[in-house]
Write an enzyme that holds these catalytic residues in place. Structure first.
Site, PDB file in Angstrom:
ATOM      1  N   TYR A  62       7.323  -6.536  -8.826  1.00  0.00           N
ATOM      2  CA  TYR A  62       6.968  -7.003  -7.652  1.00  0.00           C
ATOM      3  C   TYR A  62       9.028  -8.125  -7.225  1.00  0.00           C
ATOM      4  O   TYR A  62       8.603  -9.183  -8.650  1.00  0.00           O
ATOM      5  CB  TYR A  62       6.579  -7.701  -7.479  1.00  0.00           C
ATOM      6  N   PRO A 222      -4.915  -5.508   2.596  1.00  0.00           N
ATOM      7  CA  PRO A 222      -6.475  -5.880   2.932  1.00  0.00           C
ATOM      8  C   PRO A 222      -6.060  -5.932   4.837  1.00  0.00           C
ATOM      9  O   PRO A 222      -7.522  -5.368   4.865  1.00  0.00           O
ATOM     10  CB  PRO A 222      -7.091  -6.687   2.038  1.00  0.00           C
ATOM     11  N   GLY A 226      -0.357  -6.526   8.057  1.00  0.00           N
ATOM     12  CA  GLY A 226      -0.004  -7.200   9.381  1.00  0.00           C
ATOM     13  C   GLY A 226      -0.081  -6.403  10.936  1.00  0.00           C
ATOM     14  O   GLY A 226       0.323  -6.285  11.963  1.00  0.00           O
ATOM     15  N   GLY A 227      -0.352  -5.051  10.651  1.00  0.00           N
ATOM     16  CA  GLY A 227      -0.815  -4.431  11.237  1.00  0.00           C
ATOM     17  C   GLY A 227      -1.792  -4.113  12.485  1.00  0.00           C
ATOM     18  O   GLY A 227      -2.498  -3.350  12.923  1.00  0.00           O
TER      19      GLY A 227
END
Length: 297
Positions: A62, A222, A226-227
């Site tokens: 990351y 989870p 944002g979908g």
């Protein structure tokens, strides 16, 4: 009853609350480079601890390295009841979002090549220990299985690091049930991380294995990154009924649908963090859970 699941789970040698935090958003666009507001990310991590978060998920890829460094700056020395889980096994070749004439395009796995050679995994673990400032990593997860390297070599190296005291517990990420079974012949695997949410149940088979054998199941994305707006209308209906957001419903559903679930919603903003964590106070009715579970993915 679905609303009587335990509020805690044991992982990384500690018992932690079942709503964790994922640090992937402590990075720049495309999970690459530093975040826009590093100070806010540090404040988010500290606020998470204040609000009872005890499980923090990160990875050397990351940024790369950025999220681990921010967690160290924010939380070191770590509270005794906090688990810091990181991952090894993925490299980076640039941002996973690029601009094209038709708009931004996510590269996905193409920007995250797996490398599972034992000597590389060892180096990643040692460098993560240094960045995190720890003598032992609570939970080290194999980020992806490298298809070019025998799985026995990849898990075998993590087991060697565990035997040396550098890793407390070993987990896997985005593996198949067959790969998990093979890995468990070599080392004790305590957790599996898979993409799973109210609109994506593709890892249902893995969840069932974790439930059967008492492994922690860590669903990434989870709230579907944002979908959720494209989700089944049941999600919006339940959110309206409870006067909350669809994201909060999605997190509450995860917590109530299985006692081995350890969701890790992530954010780089304190306001969004507080909204996510409020989902732990939301009790869905059995009818709510049933409707959401039945909703098509």
């Amino acid at each position: 009853m679905v609303d009587h699941h335990p509020q805690t789970i044991t992982i990384g040698g500690k018992t932690v609350s079942r709503l964790g935090f994922g640090s992937m958003r402590f990075t720049g666009r495309g999970i690459w480079g530093p975040p826009q507001d590093r100070d806010e990310c540090i404040a988010v991590a500290r606020r998470a601890v204040e609000l009872g978060v005890q499980f923090f998920d990160t990875a050397d890829s990351y940024g790369p390295h950025v999220a681990e460094e921010i967690l160290h700056e924010a939380l070191y020395p770590y509270p005794d009841d906090v688990v810091i889980a990181t991952k090894a096994g993925l490299t980076r070749n640039g941002p996973d979002v690029i601009d094209t004439p038709s708009g931004p395009k996510r590269l996905g796995p193409a920007a995250w090549p797996p490398v599972g050679r034992p000597e590389y995994l060892r180096q990643q673990v040692l460098m993560s220990m240094r960045r995190l400032g720890v003598d032992q990593i609570d939970l080290l997860q194999l980020h992806r299985v490298d298809p070019k390297v025998p799985l026995a070599d990849q898990i075998g190296e993590l087991k060697a690091l565990q035997d040396e005291g550098k890793i407390r517990e070993i987990g896997m990420s985005q593996c198949t049930p067959a790969q998990l079974n093979e890995a468990r012949q070599i080392a004790d695997i305590v957790s599996v991380q898979s993409r799973f949410n109210v609109i994506d149940r593709s890892a249902q088979d893995m969840l069932e294995v974790c439930e059967r054998d008492g492994l922690a199941f860590i669903p990434w994305a989870p709230v579907a990154q944002g979908g959720l707006a494209q989700a089944h209308e049941a999600l919006a209906d339940v959110a309206r009924t409870h006067g909350c957001t669809v994201g909060q419903v999605a997190i509450a559903w995860l917590l109530q649908v299985s006692p081995v679930m350890l969701p890790i919603p992530g954010t780089s903003q304190r306001k969004h963090l507080e909204e996510n964590l409020a989902a732990s106070e939301l009790t869905l009715t059995p009818d709510d859970v049933g409707r959401l579970t039945a909703a098509s993915s």
